[in-house]
Structure formats: structure tokens, C-alpha cells
Enzyme design. Structure first.
Site, PDB file in Angstrom:
ATOM      1  N   GLY A 131       0.966  -1.284  -0.092  1.00 33.14           N
ATOM      2  CA  GLY A 131       0.101  -0.055   0.164  1.00 33.14           C
ATOM      3  C   GLY A 131       0.751   1.522  -0.069  1.00 33.14           C
ATOM      4  N   LYS A 186       2.567  -1.152  -9.760  1.00 33.94           N
ATOM      5  CA  LYS A 186       2.590   0.321  -9.587  1.00 33.94           C
ATOM      6  C   LYS A 186       4.048   0.997  -9.595  1.00 33.94           C
ATOM      7  CE  LYS A 186       4.431   1.254  -5.453  1.00 33.94           C
ATOM      8  NZ  LYS A 186       5.200   2.368  -4.863  1.00 33.94           N
ATOM      9  N   ASP A 238      -1.979   3.453  -4.602  1.00 37.78           N
ATOM     10  CA  ASP A 238      -0.466   3.837  -4.128  1.00 37.78           C
ATOM     11  C   ASP A 238       0.186   4.609  -5.153  1.00 37.78           C
ATOM     12  OD1 ASP A 238       2.051   3.360  -2.815  1.00 37.78           O
ATOM     13  OD2 ASP A 238       2.131   1.112  -3.485  1.00 37.78           O
ATOM     14  N   GLU A 268      12.710  -0.895  -8.136  1.00 35.83           N
ATOM     15  CA  GLU A 268      11.996  -2.414  -8.037  1.00 35.83           C
ATOM     16  C   GLU A 268      11.524  -2.498  -9.510  1.00 35.83           C
ATOM     17  OE1 GLU A 268      12.686  -5.163  -6.771  1.00 35.83           O
ATOM     18  OE2 GLU A 268      12.893  -4.816  -4.324  1.00 35.83           O
TER      19      GLU A 268
END
Length: 320
Positions: A131, A186, A238, A268
Site C-alpha cells: 500500500g 505500480k 498507491d 524495483e
């Protein structure tokens, strides 16, 4: 409650700081070679926070694992498998493992909970903590909402009740596939937003967020999850913390890439973009934004063509 936190980077050190602040007895582990652990051991602080004396530090993985029945892990997603192989050699049966990384294994396309269960042979109880939120905001007392999810509903209840506070309000996740894929993806959208910033076309971020959530919802559905999860806290919720924030490493990476600047922090979303291509082929799902990011960061395509060109595609229905 005793909690062991494994990983002493930016997020891992914050988790230890947070759990200590809400009254849990906390042990923070880092690798013997970790410069982060060395700094924390010497001066009890890093660039983001100061640890209280009550937080114990160690480089002994066996001690860290035996310290508590609840282990929170925050390391690089691509190092997950090797870490699980080490834990598999230790008394891990029945312990709770909470994964706080947002990624997908590049080599296999597996979700991180799948990697953990595969290596530990389902000897431990696995949950994820995902989150929005940045360490820099949390340590200033700025609250946010996050999600804990697991296939074990009793475990979700236990962790939400144990970890919630006025600083972080946890919601009960109910779609582990969607929570993990949404959280990981995301970061790819975060890189895309940085590319738009670097190209000077930040006004397209609204379209990026909407279309990004739409393509990830299709993937989640194809993988057996709930497509609506893409519009919740773990993905669309997010975005603010990634797409607009100066603190987002993925957004900063995308912008630095376009501007030809050096970037030395972990993003990432780079490995995740590659992993998403495996899932795209496996599930036969169109992922135009994720593909454009992959082509840019992995194959070196011109970002002004691969990403901005998406917004000049042929006219189509917004929802299939």
C-alpha cells in the site's frame, strides 16, 4: 508481541522503527556485509530516522529467525528466493512471515508469496504488507492507509489488529493475487511517470494512471484475481506515493533515465517490467504501458517514441 524484521534498508529500518513505536519488542536484522547495518549499529540512525535503544540489532539470521514467531521481511524482491533458501534451513515451521516488498520474480514471473511457499514448502504462514506511504512522511507523523493480505483469513485478522495504529490504518485484503500484482506493477507505472516528467509532458500522468490501472486490472483478472483490486489501495491507491512524489525511487529513476543522469538507488520497477512481460505472454493479456516501460528500460528504446506514443494510439473504447 515480539517481531523480527529482516532487512535494514530504508523500508526495513522504518518497519522496525514503527513496530517499536507501537509497543512491540523488535529485533532488526541485516547481512554481515550491510553498510546500512554498520551505520545503524554505530550511530543508531540513517538518512530517514533514528532508532531507539530498545530496538535490537543483529547480523545473525538464525538468531533473528528464532527471536519471534512473526518475521517481517523487507529486502530486494529479486533476492527473495535466495533469502528463503536460507530460512528453509532454519526452524521456520508455523512461523508468520510478512513480505513487505513490491515485486515479481523476474526469472519466473512468480509472485513473492509463491516464491516463499515454494522454497519453504508451505511450512510457514505467509502474508503481504503493501500500500501507499513513504518513510519520509511517516516519520513526520503523516498518516496513511495500507493493506495486509493473505490466503489465511485468520492471519490477516491477527496482523491487522496487531500492527494498526493512528499512523498506519490497515485494511483487510481479500485478494492476494491482486494485492501482489497491483503493488508490484505500480512501480512500473512509477517509472513511466518519471519518463513523462523527464520528457516534460507531466500533464499526461492522469491518463497514465487511469490506463495503467486498467491494463493491470485485466492481468489480475486473467491470473484469477479480482480485477477491482487494481482500483484499490494496493495499486491505484498507491499511485500518489509513486507517480507524484519526489521521494519515489521508481519515478526518480524514470526521470533520470530520460535526462541521462546517474541513479544509484534500487528501482524495483525495472525487474518487474521484465517479469510482467512473462505474465503478459503466459496469460495473453495486452499490457501496452508496461511493455513501453520494458522496451525503454531493458531494450533501450527511445522513450519519446515508446511511451509518449501510447497516447496517440488509434481511438478505441475506454472500457472493453
Amino acid at each position: 508481541m515480539k517481531v523480527s524484521v529482516q532487512g535494514c534498508g530504508r523500508w526495513g529500518s522504518f518497519i522496525a522503527w514503527y513496530l517499536d513505536s507501537i509497543g512491540h519488542e523488535t529485533l532488526l536484522w541485516g547481512r554481515p556485509s550491510s553498510p546500512n547495518l554498520k551505520q545503524l549499529s554505530q550511530i543508531r540512525k540513517n538518512s530517514y530516522l533514528t532508532l531507539t535503544d530498545s530496538i535490537m540489532l543483529t547480523d545473525d539470521l538464525s538468531l533473528s529467525t528464532s527471536f519471534s514467531d512473526t518475521i517481517v521481511i523487507s529486502i530486494s524482491a529479486q533476492e527473495m528466493r535466495s533469502h528463503m533458501k536460507q530460512l528453509a534451513k532454519l526452524p521456520i515451521d508455523g512461523k508468520v512471515i510478512v513480505l513487505c516488498m513490491k515485486g515479481i520474480e523476474d526469472a519466473t514471473g512468480l509472485r513473492l508469496s509463491e516464491v516463499a511457499n515454494e522454497e519453504l514448502e508451505k511450512r510457514a504462514r505467509i502474508a503481504v504488507w503493501v500500500g501507499p506511504g513513504h518513510v519520509q512522511d511517516f516519520v513526520r507523523g503523516v498518516p496513511n492507509c495500507m493493506v495486509i493480505d493473505s490466503e489465511d483469513r485468520n492471519l490477516v485478522d491477527y496482523l491487522v489488529n496487531s500492527f494498526s495504529s493512528e499512523l498506519i490504518r490497515f485494511y483487510y485484503g481479500s485478494d492476494l493475487i491482486g494485492s501482489e500484482i497491483g503493488a508490484a506493477a505500480k512501480n512500473v507505472i512509477g517509472i513511466a511517470s518519471g519518463i513523462l516528467d523527464g520528457l516534460g509532458i507531466s500533464a499526461l500522468k492522469g491518463a497514465l494512471m487511469a490506463r495503467g490501472a486498467r491494463e493491470i486490472s485485466r492481468l489480475i483478472k486473467a491470473m484469477g484475481g479480482n480485477e477491482l483490486t487494481a482500483y484499490g489501495l494496493t495499486h491505484l491507491g498507491d499511485y500518489e506515493a509513486t507517480v507524484f512524489s519526489a521521494f519515489s525511487q521508481n519515478r526518480r529513476f524514470g526521470e533520470a533515465l530520460v535526462k541521462g543522469e546517474e541513479f544509484s538507488f534500487l528501482a524495483e520497477g525495472v525487474a518487474t517490467s521484465s517479469a510482467l512481460m512473462k505474465l503478459k505472454e503466459k496469460h495473453n493479456v495486452e499490457l501496452p504501458i508496461s511493455t513501453a516501460v520494458y522496451e525503454t528500460v531493458i531494450n533501450g528504446s527511445d522513450p519519446s517514441e515508446s511511451l509518449s506514443g501510447l497516447f496517440y494510439r488509434s481511438i478505441k473504447q475506454e472500457f472493453d
